[in-house]
Design a protein around this motif. Structure first.
Motif, PDB file in Angstrom:
ATOM      1  N   GLY A 174      -0.600 -12.984 -17.383  1.00  0.00           N
ATOM      2  CA  GLY A 174       0.821 -12.797 -17.628  1.00  0.00           C
ATOM      3  C   GLY A 174       1.456 -11.594 -17.122  1.00  0.00           C
ATOM      4  N   VAL A 175       2.805 -11.832 -16.755  1.00  0.00           N
ATOM      5  CA  VAL A 175       3.557 -10.642 -16.043  1.00  0.00           C
ATOM      6  C   VAL A 175       4.930 -10.575 -16.333  1.00  0.00           C
ATOM      7  CG1 VAL A 175       4.423 -12.344 -14.396  1.00  0.00           C
ATOM      8  CG2 VAL A 175       4.043 -10.142 -13.645  1.00  0.00           C
ATOM      9  N   ALA A 176       5.765  -9.417 -16.408  1.00  0.00           N
ATOM     10  CA  ALA A 176       6.847  -9.350 -17.051  1.00  0.00           C
ATOM     11  C   ALA A 176       8.021  -9.759 -15.868  1.00  0.00           C
ATOM     12  CB  ALA A 176       7.241  -8.129 -17.502  1.00  0.00           C
ATOM     13  N   ARG A 177       9.029 -10.191 -16.007  1.00  0.00           N
ATOM     14  CA  ARG A 177       9.967 -10.648 -14.931  1.00  0.00           C
ATOM     15  C   ARG A 177      10.347  -9.336 -14.239  1.00  0.00           C
ATOM     16  NH1 ARG A 177      14.003 -14.322 -13.425  1.00  0.00           N
ATOM     17  NH2 ARG A 177      13.463 -15.823 -15.109  1.00  0.00           N
ATOM     18  N   ASP A 178      10.675  -8.492 -14.786  1.00  0.00           N
ATOM     19  CA  ASP A 178      11.118  -7.057 -14.151  1.00  0.00           C
ATOM     20  C   ASP A 178      10.052  -6.003 -14.137  1.00  0.00           C
ATOM     21  OD1 ASP A 178      13.811  -8.058 -13.887  1.00  0.00           O
ATOM     22  OD2 ASP A 178      13.798  -7.884 -16.063  1.00  0.00           O
ATOM     23  N   ASP A 179       8.605  -6.488 -13.827  1.00  0.00           N
ATOM     24  CA  ASP A 179       7.835  -5.602 -14.055  1.00  0.00           C
ATOM     25  C   ASP A 179       7.581  -4.633 -12.715  1.00  0.00           C
ATOM     26  OD1 ASP A 179       4.852  -4.799 -14.598  1.00  0.00           O
ATOM     27  OD2 ASP A 179       4.704  -6.790 -15.353  1.00  0.00           O
ATOM     28  N   VAL A 180       7.902  -3.547 -12.958  1.00  0.00           N
ATOM     29  CA  VAL A 180       8.173  -2.338 -11.888  1.00  0.00           C
ATOM     30  C   VAL A 180       7.296  -1.064 -12.491  1.00  0.00           C
ATOM     31  CG1 VAL A 180       9.857  -0.986 -10.863  1.00  0.00           C
ATOM     32  CG2 VAL A 180      10.434  -3.264 -11.625  1.00  0.00           C
ATOM     33  N   GLN A 181       6.580  -0.662 -11.307  1.00  0.00           N
ATOM     34  CA  GLN A 181       5.870   0.620 -11.596  1.00  0.00           C
ATOM     35  C   GLN A 181       6.283   1.576 -10.236  1.00  0.00           C
ATOM     36  OE1 GLN A 181       2.898   1.702 -14.301  1.00  0.00           O
ATOM     37  NE2 GLN A 181       4.861   0.683 -14.752  1.00  0.00           N
ATOM     38  N   LEU A 182       7.115   1.342  -9.404  1.00  0.00           N
ATOM     39  CA  LEU A 182       7.603   2.403  -8.574  1.00  0.00           C
ATOM     40  C   LEU A 182       8.738   2.894  -8.962  1.00  0.00           C
ATOM     41  CD1 LEU A 182       6.879   0.258  -5.180  1.00  0.00           C
ATOM     42  CD2 LEU A 182       5.245   1.843  -6.293  1.00  0.00           C
ATOM     43  N   ALA A 183       8.960   4.186  -8.059  1.00  0.00           N
ATOM     44  CA  ALA A 183      10.313   5.046  -8.320  1.00  0.00           C
ATOM     45  C   ALA A 183      11.288   4.001  -8.358  1.00  0.00           C
ATOM     46  CB  ALA A 183      10.416   6.009  -7.316  1.00  0.00           C
ATOM     47  N   ALA A 184      12.573   4.184  -8.867  1.00  0.00           N
ATOM     48  CA  ALA A 184      13.684   3.631  -8.998  1.00  0.00           C
ATOM     49  C   ALA A 184      14.802   3.903  -7.753  1.00  0.00           C
ATOM     50  CB  ALA A 184      14.674   3.763 -10.317  1.00  0.00           C
ATOM     51  N   ALA A 185      15.801   3.150  -7.287  1.00  0.00           N
ATOM     52  CA  ALA A 185      16.723   3.525  -6.144  1.00  0.00           C
ATOM     53  C   ALA A 185      18.009   3.686  -7.137  1.00  0.00           C
ATOM     54  CB  ALA A 185      16.872   2.195  -5.571  1.00  0.00           C
ATOM     55  N   GLY A 206       0.606  -1.249   0.078  1.00  0.00           N
ATOM     56  CA  GLY A 206       0.071  -0.184  -0.162  1.00  0.00           C
ATOM     57  C   GLY A 206       0.913   1.193   0.038  1.00  0.00           C
ATOM     58  N   LYS A 207       2.127   1.252  -0.269  1.00  0.00           N
ATOM     59  CA  LYS A 207       3.019   2.236  -0.346  1.00  0.00           C
ATOM     60  C   LYS A 207       3.286   2.916  -1.512  1.00  0.00           C
ATOM     61  CE  LYS A 207       3.911   2.663   4.231  1.00  0.00           C
ATOM     62  NZ  LYS A 207       3.510   3.744   5.269  1.00  0.00           N
ATOM     63  N   ASP A 208       1.871   3.264  -2.286  1.00  0.00           N
ATOM     64  CA  ASP A 208       2.090   3.378  -3.734  1.00  0.00           C
ATOM     65  C   ASP A 208       2.585   5.161  -3.988  1.00  0.00           C
ATOM     66  OD1 ASP A 208       1.428   1.695  -6.013  1.00  0.00           O
ATOM     67  OD2 ASP A 208      -0.043   1.187  -4.380  1.00  0.00           O
ATOM     68  N   THR A 209       3.387   5.176  -5.001  1.00  0.00           N
ATOM     69  CA  THR A 209       4.109   6.462  -5.448  1.00  0.00           C
ATOM     70  C   THR A 209       3.761   6.625  -6.827  1.00  0.00           C
ATOM     71  OG1 THR A 209       6.164   5.169  -6.207  1.00  0.00           O
ATOM     72  CG2 THR A 209       6.012   6.232  -3.796  1.00  0.00           C
ATOM     73  N   SER A 210       2.971   5.786  -7.558  1.00  0.00           N
ATOM     74  CA  SER A 210       2.453   6.036  -8.906  1.00  0.00           C
ATOM     75  C   SER A 210       1.126   5.997  -9.076  1.00  0.00           C
ATOM     76  CB  SER A 210       3.147   4.815  -9.824  1.00  0.00           C
ATOM     77  OG  SER A 210       4.610   4.608  -9.651  1.00  0.00           O
ATOM     78  N   TRP A 211       0.364   5.266  -8.656  1.00  0.00           N
ATOM     79  CA  TRP A 211      -0.876   5.296  -9.075  1.00  0.00           C
ATOM     80  C   TRP A 211      -2.134   4.817  -7.681  1.00  0.00           C
ATOM     81  CZ3 TRP A 211      -0.644   6.409 -13.869  1.00  0.00           C
ATOM     82  CH2 TRP A 211       0.230   5.884 -14.772  1.00  0.00           C
ATOM     83  N   GLN A 212      -3.076   5.459  -7.942  1.00  0.00           N
ATOM     84  CA  GLN A 212      -4.065   4.893  -6.632  1.00  0.00           C
ATOM     85  C   GLN A 212      -4.527   3.599  -6.853  1.00  0.00           C
ATOM     86  OE1 GLN A 212      -8.012   6.933  -6.899  1.00  0.00           O
ATOM     87  NE2 GLN A 212      -7.125   9.041  -6.636  1.00  0.00           N
ATOM     88  N   ALA A 213      -4.778   3.074  -5.782  1.00  0.00           N
ATOM     89  CA  ALA A 213      -5.058   1.366  -5.678  1.00  0.00           C
ATOM     90  C   ALA A 213      -5.956   1.129  -6.881  1.00  0.00           C
ATOM     91  CB  ALA A 213      -5.663   1.172  -4.542  1.00  0.00           C
ATOM     92  N   GLN A 214      -5.629   0.251  -7.550  1.00  0.00           N
ATOM     93  CA  GLN A 214      -6.382  -0.002  -8.988  1.00  0.00           C
ATOM     94  C   GLN A 214      -6.091  -1.489  -9.602  1.00  0.00           C
ATOM     95  OE1 GLN A 214      -4.267   1.838 -12.721  1.00  0.00           O
ATOM     96  NE2 GLN A 214      -4.751   3.591 -10.912  1.00  0.00           N
ATOM     97  N   ASP A 215      -4.971  -2.095  -9.252  1.00  0.00           N
ATOM     98  CA  ASP A 215      -4.625  -3.266  -9.975  1.00  0.00           C
ATOM     99  C   ASP A 215      -5.667  -4.472  -9.495  1.00  0.00           C
ATOM    100  OD1 ASP A 215      -3.653  -4.072  -7.306  1.00  0.00           O
ATOM    101  OD2 ASP A 215      -1.459  -4.588  -8.401  1.00  0.00           O
ATOM    102  N   CYS A 216      -5.218  -5.657 -10.089  1.00  0.00           N
ATOM    103  CA  CYS A 216      -6.108  -6.655  -9.676  1.00  0.00           C
ATOM    104  C   CYS A 216      -6.001  -7.260  -8.276  1.00  0.00           C
ATOM    105  CB  CYS A 216      -5.749  -8.043 -10.693  1.00  0.00           C
ATOM    106  SG  CYS A 216      -6.112  -7.422 -12.395  1.00  0.00           S
ATOM    107  N   LYS A 217      -4.928  -7.010  -7.640  1.00  0.00           N
ATOM    108  CA  LYS A 217      -4.737  -7.523  -6.307  1.00  0.00           C
ATOM    109  C   LYS A 217      -5.246  -6.396  -5.149  1.00  0.00           C
ATOM    110  CE  LYS A 217       0.024  -6.443  -5.467  1.00  0.00           C
ATOM    111  NZ  LYS A 217       0.048  -5.450  -6.690  1.00  0.00           N
ATOM    112  N   ALA A 218      -5.114  -5.069  -5.626  1.00  0.00           N
ATOM    113  CA  ALA A 218      -5.358  -4.048  -4.662  1.00  0.00           C
ATOM    114  C   ALA A 218      -6.560  -3.939  -3.679  1.00  0.00           C
ATOM    115  CB  ALA A 218      -5.058  -2.703  -5.372  1.00  0.00           C
ATOM    116  N   ARG A 219      -6.635  -3.387  -2.799  1.00  0.00           N
ATOM    117  CA  ARG A 219      -7.886  -3.119  -1.911  1.00  0.00           C
ATOM    118  C   ARG A 219      -8.589  -1.898  -2.324  1.00  0.00           C
ATOM    119  NH1 ARG A 219      -9.876   0.234   1.692  1.00  0.00           N
ATOM    120  NH2 ARG A 219     -11.575  -0.398   3.017  1.00  0.00           N
ATOM    121  N   TRP A 220      -9.562  -1.971  -3.378  1.00  0.00           N
ATOM    122  CA  TRP A 220     -10.318  -0.936  -4.083  1.00  0.00           C
ATOM    123  C   TRP A 220     -10.961  -0.374  -2.944  1.00  0.00           C
ATOM    124  CZ3 TRP A 220     -12.035  -2.864  -9.659  1.00  0.00           C
ATOM    125  CH2 TRP A 220     -11.170  -3.125 -10.404  1.00  0.00           C
TER     126      TRP A 220
END
Length: 404
Positions: free
Chosen positions: A215-226, A119-133
């Motif tokens: 499907g999913v990508a091996r390096d599927d990332v939507q958060l800020a980078a380090a 739940g520490k999102d930095t990109s999108w409101q809760a919306q994906d297939c696993k999130a608590r809408w």
């Protein structure tokens, strides 16, 4: 095939489906739907069950297909919905919605798991297939804050006031959806269009009947980078709190080549947010529906404009779209040419038959309780069924964190 496009429910629009139509003997339909605050704004003053207009737009497009696609040579009894990122989340929403029952028969969820695991999102409101809408009550509270921010708080006719506010001001106030007074810019559990969040529906089997590719990508990332070791440690603690020390132990910087902070955090967030949740959801889905699971393992897709192309992004979020929607005649190297042909054959073969194993493609068996293999999508004809994804991505650990 009907694409529900991605973009965090905020961005983008239809694609050019010529490659799919020409290469796969399908009719490809692209649709618009309302985005952002215009697609999802919820307020008590707009009436019970307000909001989710974007999901309703998608359903109206499917009704149009049912009424009209035979005039184009299509079969209204053989409709596949598909989409990447928020498009994948849209497929999940349509699997849940009672209003979609009978409007489609197959669904392809491409990278539909991308919100932060905890739940520490930095990109999108809760919306994906696993999130608590958000619930309707929570969405209405968000709507009240939004209305006040645009000058419509405390007035006698809130709805009338909002309708007089310039559209640009409403959109600006919503922004990227991450502010306190941004309103709702993604799906809401309103009790009617969306009776429960997809995560709950997938777990309990309260779903419309369909055959599913997930499907999913091996390096599927939507958060800020380090970018630095210090930032890596800061972000891990922000995301995983009390579990941070164990995350550090499982993903030590010294196990990654330079740029090690980027690679380590990329790996962590892909495993936690996307790969393991996708695998877990496939286990749950397979109790109720026929499921085919894939993982994009191709680290050499054409670069996406929204990525920092100076970084090793690997097999990145929705990279398969680079091959599904590339203009006919696009030049690829021989390995990628084979890969592109394979993906088009699998997506369209699944749409036609409900099975992605068609001529010109490798064997791809359903994901079941007794056969939990996914197809690892690789270029050069090297795609292979594998049961090792859970171990490779430390999914026992991430599943335990998710259940906490």
């Amino acid at each position: 095939m009907v694409q529900l496009h991605g973009g965090g429910f905020l961005l983008f629009g239809p694609s050019d489906g010529t490659r799919l139509a020409a290469g796969g003997a399908v009719i490809n339909v692209e649709v618009h739907y309302r985005l952002g605050i215009m697609g999802f704004f919820t307020a008590k003053e707009l009436g019970e069950h307000a909001g989710n207009y974007a999901i309703q737009d998608q359903q109206e497009a499917l009704r149009w297909v049912r009424r009209n696609i035979s005039a184009f040579g299509g079969d209204p009894g053989n409709v596949t919905i598909y989409g990447a990122s928020a498009g994948g989340s849209s497929v999940c929403a349509q699997l849940v919605s009672p209003a979609s029952r009978g409007l489609f028969h197959k669904g392809i969820i491409q990278s539909g798991f991308y919100n932060s695991l905890r739940g520490k999102d930095t990109s999108w409101q809760a919306q994906d297939c696993k999130a608590r809408w958000p619930s309707e009550e929570e969405a209405q509270a968000a709507g009240a804050r939004f209305a006040a921010a645009v000058g419509c708080g405390g007035v006698a006719d809130v709805a009338g006031c909002l309708r007089k506010v310039p559209a640009a001001k409403l959109v600006d106030q919503a922004g990227n959806g991450m502010g306190v007074a941004s309103g709702t810019i993604a799906p809401v559990v309103d009790g009617v269009t969306i009776p429960l969040a997809p995560a709950d529906a997938i777990r309990t089997g309260r779903l419309n009947r369909a055959v599913v590719m997930n499907g999913v990508a091996r390096d599927d990332v939507q958060l800020a980078a380090a970018e630095t070791p210090e930032r890596y440690r800061e972000l891990v603690r922000e995301q995983y709190g009390e579990y941070a020390d164990e995350v550090f132990a499982r993903y030590p910087l010294e196990r990654f080549p330079e740029p090690s902070p980027f690679l380590a955090y990329r790996t962590i967030t892909a495993d936690a947010n996307s790969v393991c949740p996708s695998l877990r959801a496939s286990r749950q889905l397979s109790r109720h529906l026929t499921v085919f699971l894939y993982q994009v393992d191709n680290p050499d897709s054409p670069p996406a404009g929204w990525l920092d192309q100076t970084k090793p992004n690997g097999a990145f979020h929705v990279s398969e779209n680079s091959f599904l929607f590339a203009p006919v005649g696009t030049a690829w190297n021989p390995n990628q040419t084979v890969y592109g042909r394979q993906l088009v054959a699998q997506w369209t073969g699944f749409a036609r038959t409900g099975n992605p194993t068609v001529p010109g493609t490798p064997l791809w068996t359903p994901f079941t309780r007794d056969d939990q293999r996914a197809l690892a999508l690789l270029p050069a004809g090297n795609s292979v069924l594998t049961g090792e994804i859970g171990e490779q991505h430390q999914c026992d650990f991430w599943d335990s964190v998710a259940r906490d």
